[in-house]
Structures are given as C-alpha cells and as structure tokens.
Design an enzyme around this catalytic site. Sequence first.
Site, mmCIF file in Angstrom:
data_model
loop_
_atom_site.group_PDB
_atom_site.id
_atom_site.type_symbol
_atom_site.label_atom_id
_atom_site.label_comp_id
_atom_site.label_asym_id
_atom_site.label_seq_id
_atom_site.Cartn_x
_atom_site.Cartn_y
_atom_site.Cartn_z
ATOM 1 N N HIS A 70 0.821 -1.217 0.000
ATOM 2 C CA HIS A 70 0.000 0.000 0.000
ATOM 3 C C HIS A 70 0.853 1.264 0.000
ATOM 4 O O HIS A 70 0.503 2.261 -0.620
ATOM 5 C CB HIS A 70 -0.962 -0.001 1.190
ATOM 6 C CG HIS A 70 -1.971 -1.111 1.117
ATOM 7 N ND1 HIS A 70 -2.454 -1.787 2.205
ATOM 8 C CD2 HIS A 70 -2.566 -1.683 0.032
ATOM 9 C CE1 HIS A 70 -3.307 -2.726 1.812
ATOM 10 N NE2 HIS A 70 -3.387 -2.679 0.503
ATOM 11 N N ASP A 83 -4.470 -7.741 -1.819
ATOM 12 C CA ASP A 83 -5.740 -7.365 -1.174
ATOM 13 C C ASP A 83 -6.849 -8.379 -1.433
ATOM 14 O O ASP A 83 -7.633 -8.692 -0.548
ATOM 15 C CB ASP A 83 -6.212 -5.983 -1.667
ATOM 16 C CG ASP A 83 -5.328 -4.848 -1.160
ATOM 17 O OD1 ASP A 83 -4.376 -5.130 -0.394
ATOM 18 O OD2 ASP A 83 -5.583 -3.683 -1.530
ATOM 19 N N ARG A 108 -0.146 -28.062 1.854
ATOM 20 C CA ARG A 108 0.653 -27.187 2.712
ATOM 21 C C ARG A 108 0.156 -25.753 2.535
ATOM 22 O O ARG A 108 0.200 -25.220 1.431
ATOM 23 C CB ARG A 108 2.139 -27.285 2.329
ATOM 24 C CG ARG A 108 2.989 -26.285 3.060
ATOM 25 C CD ARG A 108 4.474 -26.364 2.746
ATOM 26 N NE ARG A 108 5.101 -25.223 3.393
ATOM 27 C CZ ARG A 108 5.740 -24.230 2.771
ATOM 28 N NH1 ARG A 108 5.896 -24.247 1.459
ATOM 29 N NH2 ARG A 108 6.226 -23.224 3.445
ATOM 30 N N HIS A 153 4.702 -17.427 6.901
ATOM 31 C CA HIS A 153 5.200 -17.329 5.526
ATOM 32 C C HIS A 153 5.232 -15.844 5.165
ATOM 33 O O HIS A 153 4.501 -15.378 4.289
ATOM 34 C CB HIS A 153 4.319 -18.146 4.580
ATOM 35 C CG HIS A 153 4.956 -18.453 3.247
ATOM 36 N ND1 HIS A 153 5.099 -19.724 2.750
ATOM 37 C CD2 HIS A 153 5.508 -17.642 2.304
ATOM 38 C CE1 HIS A 153 5.683 -19.692 1.553
ATOM 39 N NE2 HIS A 153 5.949 -18.423 1.264
ATOM 40 N N ASN A 197 8.914 -20.092 7.190
ATOM 41 C CA ASN A 197 9.257 -20.360 5.787
ATOM 42 C C ASN A 197 10.503 -19.577 5.381
ATOM 43 O O ASN A 197 10.491 -18.350 5.348
ATOM 44 C CB ASN A 197 8.090 -19.947 4.881
ATOM 45 C CG ASN A 197 8.364 -20.276 3.418
ATOM 46 O OD1 ASN A 197 8.392 -21.449 3.033
ATOM 47 N ND2 ASN A 197 8.616 -19.257 2.608
ATOM 48 N N GLU A 198 11.580 -20.283 5.084
ATOM 49 C CA GLU A 198 12.771 -19.708 4.469
ATOM 50 C C GLU A 198 13.418 -18.560 5.235
ATOM 51 O O GLU A 198 13.371 -17.405 4.796
ATOM 52 C CB GLU A 198 12.434 -19.241 3.050
ATOM 53 C CG GLU A 198 11.874 -20.329 2.173
ATOM 54 C CD GLU A 198 11.696 -19.878 0.719
ATOM 55 O OE1 GLU A 198 11.731 -18.681 0.477
ATOM 56 O OE2 GLU A 198 11.530 -20.746 -0.141
ATOM 57 N N ASN A 338 12.781 -26.170 0.471
ATOM 58 C CA ASN A 338 12.276 -25.530 -0.747
ATOM 59 C C ASN A 338 13.434 -25.443 -1.725
ATOM 60 O O ASN A 338 14.473 -24.867 -1.415
ATOM 61 C CB ASN A 338 11.772 -24.108 -0.470
ATOM 62 C CG ASN A 338 10.491 -24.092 0.352
ATOM 63 O OD1 ASN A 338 9.941 -25.141 0.672
ATOM 64 N ND2 ASN A 338 10.026 -22.906 0.673
ATOM 65 N N TYR A 340 14.464 -24.744 -5.920
ATOM 66 C CA TYR A 340 14.066 -24.340 -7.264
ATOM 67 C C TYR A 340 15.191 -24.410 -8.293
ATOM 68 O O TYR A 340 14.974 -24.746 -9.436
ATOM 69 C CB TYR A 340 13.541 -22.891 -7.253
ATOM 70 C CG TYR A 340 12.223 -22.724 -6.557
ATOM 71 C CD1 TYR A 340 11.034 -22.815 -7.262
ATOM 72 C CD2 TYR A 340 12.163 -22.465 -5.186
ATOM 73 C CE1 TYR A 340 9.810 -22.659 -6.638
ATOM 74 C CE2 TYR A 340 10.940 -22.307 -4.551
ATOM 75 C CZ TYR A 340 9.766 -22.410 -5.278
ATOM 76 O OH TYR A 340 8.560 -22.264 -4.654
ATOM 77 N N GLU A 405 8.552 -27.137 -1.354
ATOM 78 C CA GLU A 405 8.292 -26.318 -2.541
ATOM 79 C C GLU A 405 9.260 -26.747 -3.629
ATOM 80 O O GLU A 405 10.450 -26.948 -3.368
ATOM 81 C CB GLU A 405 8.511 -24.812 -2.295
ATOM 82 C CG GLU A 405 7.456 -24.141 -1.469
ATOM 83 C CD GLU A 405 7.711 -22.650 -1.265
ATOM 84 O OE1 GLU A 405 8.368 -22.011 -2.125
ATOM 85 O OE2 GLU A 405 7.259 -22.124 -0.240
HETATM 86 C C1 PNW Z 1 9.778 -19.174 -2.483
HETATM 87 N N1 PNW Z 1 15.798 -18.419 -4.538
HETATM 88 O O1 PNW Z 1 10.801 -18.262 -2.298
HETATM 89 C C2 PNW Z 1 8.644 -18.729 -1.570
HETATM 90 O O2 PNW Z 1 8.534 -19.542 -0.429
HETATM 91 C C3 PNW Z 1 7.318 -18.596 -2.256
HETATM 92 O O3 PNW Z 1 6.460 -17.802 -1.476
HETATM 93 C C4 PNW Z 1 7.497 -18.039 -3.649
HETATM 94 O O4 PNW Z 1 6.292 -17.762 -4.283
HETATM 95 C C5 PNW Z 1 8.324 -19.036 -4.424
HETATM 96 O O5 PNW Z 1 9.560 -19.257 -3.826
HETATM 97 C C6 PNW Z 1 8.610 -18.612 -5.865
HETATM 98 O O6 PNW Z 1 9.389 -17.462 -5.877
HETATM 99 C C7 PNW Z 1 12.011 -18.340 -2.928
HETATM 100 O O7 PNW Z 1 16.222 -17.474 -5.220
HETATM 101 C C8 PNW Z 1 12.344 -17.466 -3.942
HETATM 102 O O8 PNW Z 1 16.518 -19.436 -4.324
HETATM 103 C C9 PNW Z 1 13.609 -17.489 -4.481
HETATM 104 C C10 PNW Z 1 14.532 -18.393 -4.005
HETATM 105 C C11 PNW Z 1 14.213 -19.269 -3.000
HETATM 106 C C12 PNW Z 1 12.946 -19.239 -2.478
#
Ligand code: PNW
Length: 498
Positions: A70, A83, A108, A153, A197-198, A338, A340, A405
Amino acid sequence: MPATFSLGTSILLLLAAFSSSTIGKDVEDEEKHLRFPPNFLLGAATAAYQIEGAWNVSGKGESTWDRLVHEHPDRIYNGDTGDVAANSYYQYKEDVAILKNLGFKSYRFSVSWPRILPTGFPNKINAEGVQYYHDLIDELKANGIEPMLTLYHWDHPQVLEDMGGWLNEEMANWFGDYARIIFREYGSKVKKFITINEPKAVCKNGYSLGIHAPGKRLPGLGEYMCIHNVLKSHATAYRIYDSEFRSTYQGEVGVLLDVMAYMPQNFEFDAAAETSFQFNVGWTMHPIFSKEGDYPSVMKQLVGNRSKAEGFMQSRLPVFSDYWINLIRSSADFLAVNHYTSRLVVSGTMGEIPSHEHDQGVREVVDSFWKSSASNWLKVVPEGFRYILVQLARNYGNPPIYITENGVSDHGTLNDDDRIYYYREYLKQMLLAIYEDGVDIRGYFLWSLLDNFEWNEGYSERFGIVFVDYEDPKRQRILKKSASWWKEVIAAGKIETN
Ligand code: PNW
C-alpha cells in the site's frame, strides 16, 4: 561401413547374450526409479498472503506485506497487491475440491499471523480468523487430505515490525506466544507443523536488500541479526510444542530452509563451493542439525575477520550463548526443503561491502546453457536437485526430509509443457536421490496449487498448476495441462514419461 555395422551388431548381440539378466535388471531399476516409494506424501503448497485476500476484514490486523504494497506500489510489478489475491479466504472450498480431484494426499498452507493476532499479542485473539483455519482444515480432512501448516510465511503483524520485527530478540517470545495459540487450536487436527518459511529469504530480502517487506536495507548487519532471532524464535516454538503439546497430540514440528545447489564450476573451485554451502545452507542448518550446534566455523572466522578489518569492534555475526546453542540444536523433527534452482561457484567476490554475499569471498554464476523461466533467478537445473539433497543428507546425518516447494514460473499459459518438463526432470532426480543415494525423503509438495501473488513480481510470474483469472472478480480457476499430468502421476504412483 557395413563391416563396422556388423561388428557393432555382433558385439551388441554378444553383450546381450552374456548379460541379459543385467540388462533386465537395468530396465527393472529404471522402472523402479520412476515409482514413488510406498506411503510417499504427494501434496501441493500455497501461502496465506499470496492467495487469501480479505486483507482488512473479519478482524484481521495489518501485516508487513499489507503495509509494503500500500505504501510502495512502485516496488511491486504493476502496483499489484494481495488485497484480493486468489480470494481463497472465501473460495477455499474450491481449492480443496481441486486438490481432491487431482488426488493430492496433502496440502501445505500458511496461517496469517495478524489474522489470528490483530494486535500482534495474545490480548486479542480474533475468533473469526481462528475459525477460518478450522474450516479449511476440516474441509481438507473431510476430503481425506492431510494438512501441513506453516506458522509464518512472511506476513507478520505490522505492529511487531514497528517494534523492530526480526531485528528485536523479543520476537522469540512474541512468536512463541503465537505458536502456542496455533498448537493449542489446531494440534488435535494437524500433525505436521512448519515454523518459519525460508529464514534466509526473510532476512536477506526483508532486512538486507530491502526488496521484500518490511523493506529494510541493512546489508552486512540486518541479515545476520534477523537470522539470529529467527533461529531463536523457531527453537522457542519447537520447545513449546515439546513441553506442552507433544505428549497429547503426537505431531511433528520442522524447520524449512530454502536451498539452491552450490556446485563448483570445476574441481578447482571445490573449496569455494564448500564455503558457499556453509554460508547459504550451513548458516541455518548447522545450528539446528549439526552435533555441535552454532554457526559454521568458516562463517565465524570470515565474518569476524572482515568485520575487524572494516573497523567494527565486534563481529557483524552475532554470538549465541551456550543456552541458545543448546536450545536451537536438535530443534526439528524433520527438515523441510524448498528447492528451485542452482548456482555454479567460482573464486572471486560479489555483493556490496559489507554484506553476506561479500563476506563469503566467492562468486556465483549461472551456466548460459541452463534453460530459463519467467523468473530471472530461476534456471532449470534438475541435476542440482539430487546434488543438494545428497549434500544435505551427508552433512547432517540423513534427517527425514520433506520437499515443501519445487516448481517453475511462466507468464501464463494453459498449455504449460515447460512446467511438465520441469516437474518430470526434477522428480526423476529426487527419486535417484532416494533410491541410489539413500536420502530419507518422505514427501514432496509442488509450488504451487494456484497462480498467486508472486511478491515483487505481482501476478506477472505464475507458478500454479491451476490458472487463476485475475481479471475476473470471481477469480475463476482453470486447470492447466500440468494439473492433468499430475493427476495421472498421482493415480499411477509413478512419473509418466510421455
Ligand atoms: C519461495 N531463490 O521463495 C517462496 O517460499 C514462495 O512464497 C514463492 O512464491 C516461491 O519461492 C517462488 O518465488 C524463494 O532465489 C524465492 O533461491 C527465491 C529463491 C528461494 C525461495
């Protein structure tokens, strides 16, 4: 040519004759390697701020993300906000119906802290907020879907941030009070809790780079102070579960880490990659999962030396007392991961001075051949998944792991073949880690069930297996091709390769 051909053929025939049993076994292995182990938990994940909406109704308080979107629409793609998001506060029954239709065994989700405690403190518990998560959990269980609940989170009450947020060590007590309420309310129904979370993403994006809420730019100091208090808060919540709830409810509480794979670009850089692993993964893993506890010694050394050289009188890395080392050590029943993407590590430096990036004294690069996604940080590197899983298992005594994740972004299409490719290849690597390397992986949750509010990127980067129409006030949900792929995979209990 013909001669070579016939020679080649006869060698093949010879091989076939002598080793038909081995070849048979290979095929069997390959087949087995595509199958999920018995009782493996397959689920999908989301987070409160990214899907719920209903940001200022039913007694909810303001969160740090409400404040950021906001006050600084310029920091979010297109000025998007959460929102309304996917409106799941009102449409959760549709979400559960989709989970059920696709066959997922678990979901989850996260609880919005200010929806439960609008003042940040237990002097006012918001009955409507509490009821919402009871309704969601009951709906899941009525459909045979096991809830996995994340307490935090990224959306903490703004009022707590006004008092310093994760930079204030009192946060451990505030988070503990909140955790007690969550365990008391939902402990009879929920058997798997995740605290935070993270930690690394919370602390680097929120308190060092300042791109996520609460938007504080304090590189080299903020991220270390924040992790220090996040670890204390996690352990406080874990001990509360242990002493007040475990014997009654018999559930489990885990910690969740975001991990990339940090692979040496070549063997020259083995030591650099090891340092990177300690700074990025060991930072939060070592205090909880190592025998001795506390931060990794290479971090204490490097940050201490650099701080001194920069003229600080103490290390920018805070010091744990013995009390906290012991409280934090072994404060997890499982490890949630998590994952990626990956990085290659080479020698050199990166980041500003001072900062956590710079303190490592290494440089991270990506391979130009790695396939891209809609997110600039997310390259598709399936083999990195197996690499980091094995490294986690070997370094920390093979703890039980849930992948909480894993997924990939695009700009929005129903024919998401790239997403199917990503899931198939990453799942194969995970199964190799299980079968070939003996990593103790108990379950896997994809990110994400729905296209949702992707933080700074608003609704422009989509991770869902279900498309959400953000132009439509009803937020219509439409299954993507990847959702159908998952439905087949779950029904077959194995990865479909076509
Ligand atoms: C996750 N990285 O975050 C989050 O937990 C989610 O909320 C998010 O939507 C999802 O990834 C996708 O972005 C990360 O750069 C984002 O390694 C980036 C990284 C790790 C976790």
